[in-house]
Motif scaffolding. Sequence first.
Motif, PDB file in Angstrom:
ATOM      1  N   ARG A 110       0.981  -1.159   0.018  1.00  0.00           N
ATOM      2  CA  ARG A 110      -0.011  -0.134   0.134  1.00  0.00           C
ATOM      3  C   ARG A 110       0.962   1.088  -0.100  1.00  0.00           C
ATOM      4  O   ARG A 110       0.608   2.423  -0.916  1.00  0.00           O
ATOM      5  CB  ARG A 110      -0.868  -0.042   1.359  1.00  0.00           C
ATOM      6  CG  ARG A 110      -2.203   0.852   1.216  1.00  0.00           C
ATOM      7  CD  ARG A 110      -2.990   0.656   2.487  1.00  0.00           C
ATOM      8  NE  ARG A 110      -3.557  -0.502   2.437  1.00  0.00           N
ATOM      9  CZ  ARG A 110      -3.164  -1.440   3.621  1.00  0.00           C
ATOM     10  NH1 ARG A 110      -2.552  -1.046   4.733  1.00  0.00           N
ATOM     11  NH2 ARG A 110      -3.880  -2.603   3.660  1.00  0.00           N
ATOM     12  N   ALA A 111       1.849   1.374   0.774  1.00  0.00           N
ATOM     13  CA  ALA A 111       2.838   2.376   0.723  1.00  0.00           C
ATOM     14  C   ALA A 111       3.403   2.772  -0.467  1.00  0.00           C
ATOM     15  O   ALA A 111       3.755   3.722  -1.013  1.00  0.00           O
ATOM     16  CB  ALA A 111       3.837   2.166   1.930  1.00  0.00           C
ATOM     17  N   ALA A 112       3.973   1.560  -1.246  1.00  0.00           N
ATOM     18  CA  ALA A 112       4.495   1.809  -2.428  1.00  0.00           C
ATOM     19  C   ALA A 112       3.522   2.222  -3.324  1.00  0.00           C
ATOM     20  O   ALA A 112       3.979   3.165  -4.378  1.00  0.00           O
ATOM     21  CB  ALA A 112       5.252   0.451  -2.866  1.00  0.00           C
ATOM     22  N   ASP A 113       2.365   1.650  -3.378  1.00  0.00           N
ATOM     23  CA  ASP A 113       1.186   2.311  -4.398  1.00  0.00           C
ATOM     24  C   ASP A 113       0.907   3.536  -3.968  1.00  0.00           C
ATOM     25  O   ASP A 113       0.720   4.441  -4.965  1.00  0.00           O
ATOM     26  CB  ASP A 113       0.018   1.419  -4.199  1.00  0.00           C
ATOM     27  CG  ASP A 113       0.304  -0.111  -4.833  1.00  0.00           C
ATOM     28  OD1 ASP A 113       0.889  -0.272  -5.637  1.00  0.00           O
ATOM     29  OD2 ASP A 113      -0.595  -0.988  -4.603  1.00  0.00           O
ATOM     30  N   ILE A 114       0.743   4.160  -3.173  1.00  0.00           N
ATOM     31  CA  ILE A 114       0.728   5.371  -2.795  1.00  0.00           C
ATOM     32  C   ILE A 114       1.663   6.475  -3.027  1.00  0.00           C
ATOM     33  O   ILE A 114       1.585   7.542  -3.545  1.00  0.00           O
ATOM     34  CB  ILE A 114       0.292   5.761  -1.075  1.00  0.00           C
ATOM     35  CG1 ILE A 114      -1.023   5.079  -0.826  1.00  0.00           C
ATOM     36  CG2 ILE A 114       0.432   7.165  -0.513  1.00  0.00           C
ATOM     37  CD1 ILE A 114      -1.404   4.937   0.635  1.00  0.00           C
ATOM     38  N   ALA A 115       2.906   5.998  -2.851  1.00  0.00           N
ATOM     39  CA  ALA A 115       4.182   6.844  -3.269  1.00  0.00           C
ATOM     40  C   ALA A 115       4.260   6.960  -4.843  1.00  0.00           C
ATOM     41  O   ALA A 115       4.652   7.869  -5.230  1.00  0.00           O
ATOM     42  CB  ALA A 115       5.511   6.019  -2.695  1.00  0.00           C
TER      43      ALA A 115
END
Length: 165
Positions: A110-115
């Motif tokens: 999720r953090a990678a997708d948001i970044a």
Amino acid sequence: MSDRTWKLLLAGSFVFNVFLLGGIAGGAYQWFATHDNVAKAPQQRTALRFATDGLSSERQKQFLDGLKEARRDGKDYAREGREGRHEVLALLAAPQFDRTALDAALQRTRAADIALRTEVEDSVANFATTLTPDERVKFAEGLKQAGNWREPPPAPPKEKRPANQ
């Protein structure tokens, strides 16, 4: 074989051949009718890169360059997101279910997708700051048709059913 047998075989062969020719002709008609409509149907242009279709070619190139740079900068985030999704699938398929590891993998993904999304959205915002007010209106209209901001097609009206008595 008698004349009657030959006549019956000939009549049966004639009926069978007419049936076959009709099937072939009907199938060919359906195939050409379907492929003709598919070829004439306008292509759906819903990718973000098409949001600038209403702007000049210079502005389109500027937007595409910014988009490419944002995606190039977010390449590591995209890789992390892919790896995270593979890890999530592996954890789900594991014989021993580990909820803590699954939650951690989901959080990393999720953090990678948001970044990555942040990189792309910043690129869109940076491009919008270079536009004139009229160009921004056209760009906003383009975003309604393409990219993550596009509006869904209108839902077909629901049929009203008569109430059961």
